[in-house]
Design a protein around this motif. Sequence first.
Motif, PDB file in Angstrom:
ATOM      1  N   PHE A 146       0.823  -1.206   0.000  1.00 60.85           N
ATOM      2  CA  PHE A 146       0.000   0.000   0.000  1.00 60.85           C
ATOM      3  C   PHE A 146       0.859   1.259   0.000  1.00 60.85           C
ATOM      4  CE2 PHE A 146      -2.600  -3.275   1.968  1.00 60.85           C
ATOM      5  CZ  PHE A 146      -3.794  -3.146   1.267  1.00 60.85           C
ATOM      6  N   TRP A 147       0.409   2.255  -0.778  1.00 57.53           N
ATOM      7  CA  TRP A 147       1.033   3.577  -0.785  1.00 57.53           C
ATOM      8  C   TRP A 147      -0.104   4.563  -0.575  1.00 57.53           C
ATOM      9  CZ3 TRP A 147       4.998   5.101  -5.145  1.00 57.53           C
ATOM     10  CH2 TRP A 147       5.771   6.187  -4.718  1.00 57.53           C
ATOM     11  N   GLN A 148      -0.015   5.363   0.464  1.00 55.05           N
ATOM     12  CA  GLN A 148      -1.138   6.223   0.799  1.00 55.05           C
ATOM     13  C   GLN A 148      -0.684   7.534   1.415  1.00 55.05           C
ATOM     14  OE1 GLN A 148      -2.960   3.338   3.432  1.00 55.05           O
ATOM     15  NE2 GLN A 148      -2.554   4.645   5.200  1.00 55.05           N
ATOM     16  N   TYR A 149      -1.631   8.480   1.513  1.00 58.94           N
ATOM     17  CA  TYR A 149      -1.393   9.709   2.249  1.00 58.94           C
ATOM     18  C   TYR A 149      -2.683  10.110   2.957  1.00 58.94           C
ATOM     19  CZ  TYR A 149      -3.477  12.233  -1.758  1.00 58.94           C
ATOM     20  OH  TYR A 149      -4.310  12.685  -2.743  1.00 58.94           O
ATOM     21  N   ASN A 150      -2.518  10.888   4.021  1.00 49.88           N
ATOM     22  CA  ASN A 150      -3.636  11.236   4.900  1.00 49.88           C
ATOM     23  C   ASN A 150      -4.385  12.472   4.418  1.00 49.88           C
ATOM     24  OD1 ASN A 150      -3.056   9.133   6.687  1.00 49.88           O
ATOM     25  ND2 ASN A 150      -1.574  10.399   7.793  1.00 49.88           N
ATOM     26  N   GLU A 151      -5.632  12.569   4.826  1.00 57.65           N
ATOM     27  CA  GLU A 151      -6.436  13.751   4.543  1.00 57.65           C
ATOM     28  C   GLU A 151      -5.738  14.984   5.112  1.00 57.65           C
ATOM     29  OE1 GLU A 151     -10.884  15.518   5.455  1.00 57.65           O
ATOM     30  OE2 GLU A 151     -10.427  13.443   5.966  1.00 57.65           O
ATOM     31  N   GLY A 152      -5.719  16.044   4.344  1.00 55.53           N
ATOM     32  CA  GLY A 152      -5.072  17.278   4.758  1.00 55.53           C
ATOM     33  C   GLY A 152      -3.613  17.370   4.348  1.00 55.53           C
ATOM     34  N   ASP A 153      -3.001  16.255   4.018  1.00 57.57           N
ATOM     35  CA  ASP A 153      -1.606  16.250   3.559  1.00 57.57           C
ATOM     36  C   ASP A 153      -1.560  16.368   2.040  1.00 57.57           C
ATOM     37  OD1 ASP A 153      -0.624  15.884   6.101  1.00 57.57           O
ATOM     38  OD2 ASP A 153      -0.364  13.715   5.895  1.00 57.57           O
ATOM     39  N   VAL A 154      -0.622  17.145   1.564  1.00 57.12           N
ATOM     40  CA  VAL A 154      -0.350  17.188   0.134  1.00 57.12           C
ATOM     41  C   VAL A 154       1.024  16.550  -0.038  1.00 57.12           C
ATOM     42  CG1 VAL A 154       0.053  18.644  -1.882  1.00 57.12           C
ATOM     43  CG2 VAL A 154      -1.694  19.283  -0.204  1.00 57.12           C
ATOM     44  N   PRO A 155       1.113  15.424  -0.754  1.00 57.56           N
ATOM     45  CA  PRO A 155       2.425  14.806  -0.952  1.00 57.56           C
ATOM     46  C   PRO A 155       3.404  15.789  -1.594  1.00 57.56           C
ATOM     47  CG  PRO A 155       0.697  13.291  -1.571  1.00 57.56           C
ATOM     48  CD  PRO A 155       0.037  14.618  -1.330  1.00 57.56           C
ATOM     49  N   THR A 156       4.615  15.818  -1.063  1.00 63.46           N
ATOM     50  CA  THR A 156       5.655  16.707  -1.544  1.00 63.46           C
ATOM     51  C   THR A 156       6.383  16.041  -2.704  1.00 63.46           C
ATOM     52  OG1 THR A 156       5.938  17.468   0.728  1.00 63.46           O
ATOM     53  CG2 THR A 156       7.687  18.024  -0.834  1.00 63.46           C
ATOM     54  N   SER A 157       6.433  16.745  -3.831  1.00 61.32           N
ATOM     55  CA  SER A 157       7.108  16.161  -4.999  1.00 61.32           C
ATOM     56  C   SER A 157       8.611  16.090  -4.742  1.00 61.32           C
ATOM     57  CB  SER A 157       6.809  16.966  -6.264  1.00 61.32           C
ATOM     58  OG  SER A 157       7.315  18.271  -6.143  1.00 61.32           O
ATOM     59  N   GLY A 158       9.257  15.146  -5.372  1.00 60.94           N
ATOM     60  CA  GLY A 158      10.696  14.979  -5.221  1.00 60.94           C
ATOM     61  C   GLY A 158      11.101  13.533  -5.418  1.00 60.94           C
ATOM     62  N   ASP A 159      12.386  13.299  -5.386  1.00 63.32           N
ATOM     63  CA  ASP A 159      12.939  11.947  -5.485  1.00 63.32           C
ATOM     64  C   ASP A 159      13.323  11.502  -4.083  1.00 63.32           C
ATOM     65  OD1 ASP A 159      12.741  11.866  -8.280  1.00 63.32           O
ATOM     66  OD2 ASP A 159      14.661  12.884  -8.508  1.00 63.32           O
ATOM     67  N   TYR A 160      12.898  10.310  -3.705  1.00 64.78           N
ATOM     68  CA  TYR A 160      13.110   9.821  -2.350  1.00 64.78           C
ATOM     69  C   TYR A 160      13.745   8.440  -2.386  1.00 64.78           C
ATOM     70  CZ  TYR A 160       9.908  13.561  -1.142  1.00 64.78           C
ATOM     71  OH  TYR A 160       9.323  14.787  -1.000  1.00 64.78           O
ATOM     72  N   SER A 161      14.491   8.139  -1.350  1.00 65.99           N
ATOM     73  CA  SER A 161      15.022   6.784  -1.203  1.00 65.99           C
ATOM     74  C   SER A 161      15.133   6.466   0.282  1.00 65.99           C
ATOM     75  CB  SER A 161      16.380   6.626  -1.890  1.00 65.99           C
ATOM     76  OG  SER A 161      17.357   7.401  -1.228  1.00 65.99           O
ATOM     77  N   GLY A 162      15.155   5.219   0.569  1.00 61.03           N
ATOM     78  CA  GLY A 162      15.289   4.759   1.937  1.00 61.03           C
ATOM     79  C   GLY A 162      15.786   3.327   1.899  1.00 61.03           C
ATOM     80  N   SER A 163      15.884   2.721   3.036  1.00 59.84           N
ATOM     81  CA  SER A 163      16.315   1.322   3.074  1.00 59.84           C
ATOM     82  C   SER A 163      15.526   0.568   4.132  1.00 59.84           C
ATOM     83  CB  SER A 163      17.821   1.219   3.346  1.00 59.84           C
ATOM     84  OG  SER A 163      18.120   1.764   4.605  1.00 59.84           O
ATOM     85  N   VAL A 164      15.393  -0.712   3.907  1.00 60.55           N
ATOM     86  CA  VAL A 164      14.747  -1.608   4.858  1.00 60.55           C
ATOM     87  C   VAL A 164      15.637  -2.831   5.017  1.00 60.55           C
ATOM     88  CG1 VAL A 164      12.405  -0.854   4.337  1.00 60.55           C
ATOM     89  CG2 VAL A 164      13.376  -2.767   3.090  1.00 60.55           C
ATOM     90  N   THR A 165      15.498  -3.469   6.131  1.00 59.23           N
ATOM     91  CA  THR A 165      16.242  -4.698   6.391  1.00 59.23           C
ATOM     92  C   THR A 165      15.251  -5.845   6.489  1.00 59.23           C
ATOM     93  OG1 THR A 165      17.970  -3.496   7.571  1.00 59.23           O
ATOM     94  CG2 THR A 165      17.827  -5.863   7.965  1.00 59.23           C
ATOM     95  N   ILE A 166      15.422  -6.830   5.645  1.00 56.68           N
ATOM     96  CA  ILE A 166      14.601  -8.038   5.688  1.00 56.68           C
ATOM     97  C   ILE A 166      15.305  -9.004   6.620  1.00 56.68           C
ATOM     98  CG2 ILE A 166      13.623  -9.937   4.345  1.00 56.68           C
ATOM     99  CD1 ILE A 166      13.843  -8.018   1.882  1.00 56.68           C
ATOM    100  N   LYS A 167      14.587  -9.457   7.648  1.00 58.53           N
ATOM    101  CA  LYS A 167      15.168 -10.347   8.648  1.00 58.53           C
ATOM    102  C   LYS A 167      14.584 -11.735   8.537  1.00 58.53           C
ATOM    103  CE  LYS A 167      15.687  -6.692  12.059  1.00 58.53           C
ATOM    104  NZ  LYS A 167      15.239  -6.220  13.373  1.00 58.53           N
ATOM    105  N   TYR A 168      15.439 -12.723   8.659  1.00 54.95           N
ATOM    106  CA  TYR A 168      15.015 -14.118   8.786  1.00 54.95           C
ATOM    107  C   TYR A 168      14.814 -14.359  10.273  1.00 54.95           C
ATOM    108  CZ  TYR A 168      15.411 -19.220   8.825  1.00 54.95           C
ATOM    109  OH  TYR A 168      15.184 -20.549   9.023  1.00 54.95           O
ATOM    110  N   ILE A 169      13.659 -14.941  10.673  1.00 55.29           N
ATOM    111  CA  ILE A 169      13.337 -15.003  12.101  1.00 55.29           C
ATOM    112  C   ILE A 169      13.289 -16.401  12.711  1.00 55.29           C
ATOM    113  CG2 ILE A 169      12.096 -12.825  12.101  1.00 55.29           C
ATOM    114  CD1 ILE A 169       9.494 -14.569  12.087  1.00 55.29           C
ATOM    115  N   LEU A 170      13.581 -17.463  11.988  1.00 57.14           N
ATOM    116  CA  LEU A 170      13.537 -18.794  12.609  1.00 57.14           C
ATOM    117  C   LEU A 170      14.803 -19.101  13.366  1.00 57.14           C
ATOM    118  CD1 LEU A 170      11.769 -21.162  10.083  1.00 57.14           C
ATOM    119  CD2 LEU A 170      10.900 -20.221  12.185  1.00 57.14           C
TER     120      LEU A 170
END
Length: 170
Positions: A146-170
């Motif tokens: 899902f990609w969403q934004y809240n009422e009252g917010d105007v998404p800010t244009s631009g190029d974005y990046s981030g990172s996530v870590t996928i973890k193995y949990i067993l």
Amino acid sequence: MKKYILMLGVAAVSIGSYCAYAGNTATMTVTATIAHDVSLVATSPLNMGTLTIDPSDTEGGGIEISSNGSIDYKWGDGIISLTGFSAGTFTANVPDSCKVDGVATDMNDVHPCFRVDHSLNFGNTYLIEPYVEYISGNTFKFQYDFWQYNEGDVPTSGDYSGSVTIKYIL
């Protein structure tokens, strides 16, 4: 009678020896670690593509994204399109019980083996519900559903990046 006294003497010495032995014991804690070498490797990045919005619409909204990048469901009128999406991929040497699709958070109906700690925020928008899809062999796809934004917010244009870590949990 001598035989009985002798047997009683032998029994007494045996019981005494056992009692002396039982009083000289110790308990030791045993520790061990078992580690899984899953060789989890990100093989291609997740590209969320370009989300085109109508900046005059501040009612909020969102989309549900299929694994091929098409929009499965849309709510609100602010989001116009999503283009250029491609799911990320990773490999992991895991048991067959892990080779399934599922949400990679601590929600209901979660993936049995993989977790992602957080969602991403890009310019007043939120990428939520990280999802792992089993492909074949040791290959998996990764995306946010899902990609969403809240009422009252105007998404800010631009190029974005981030990172996530996928973890193995067993």
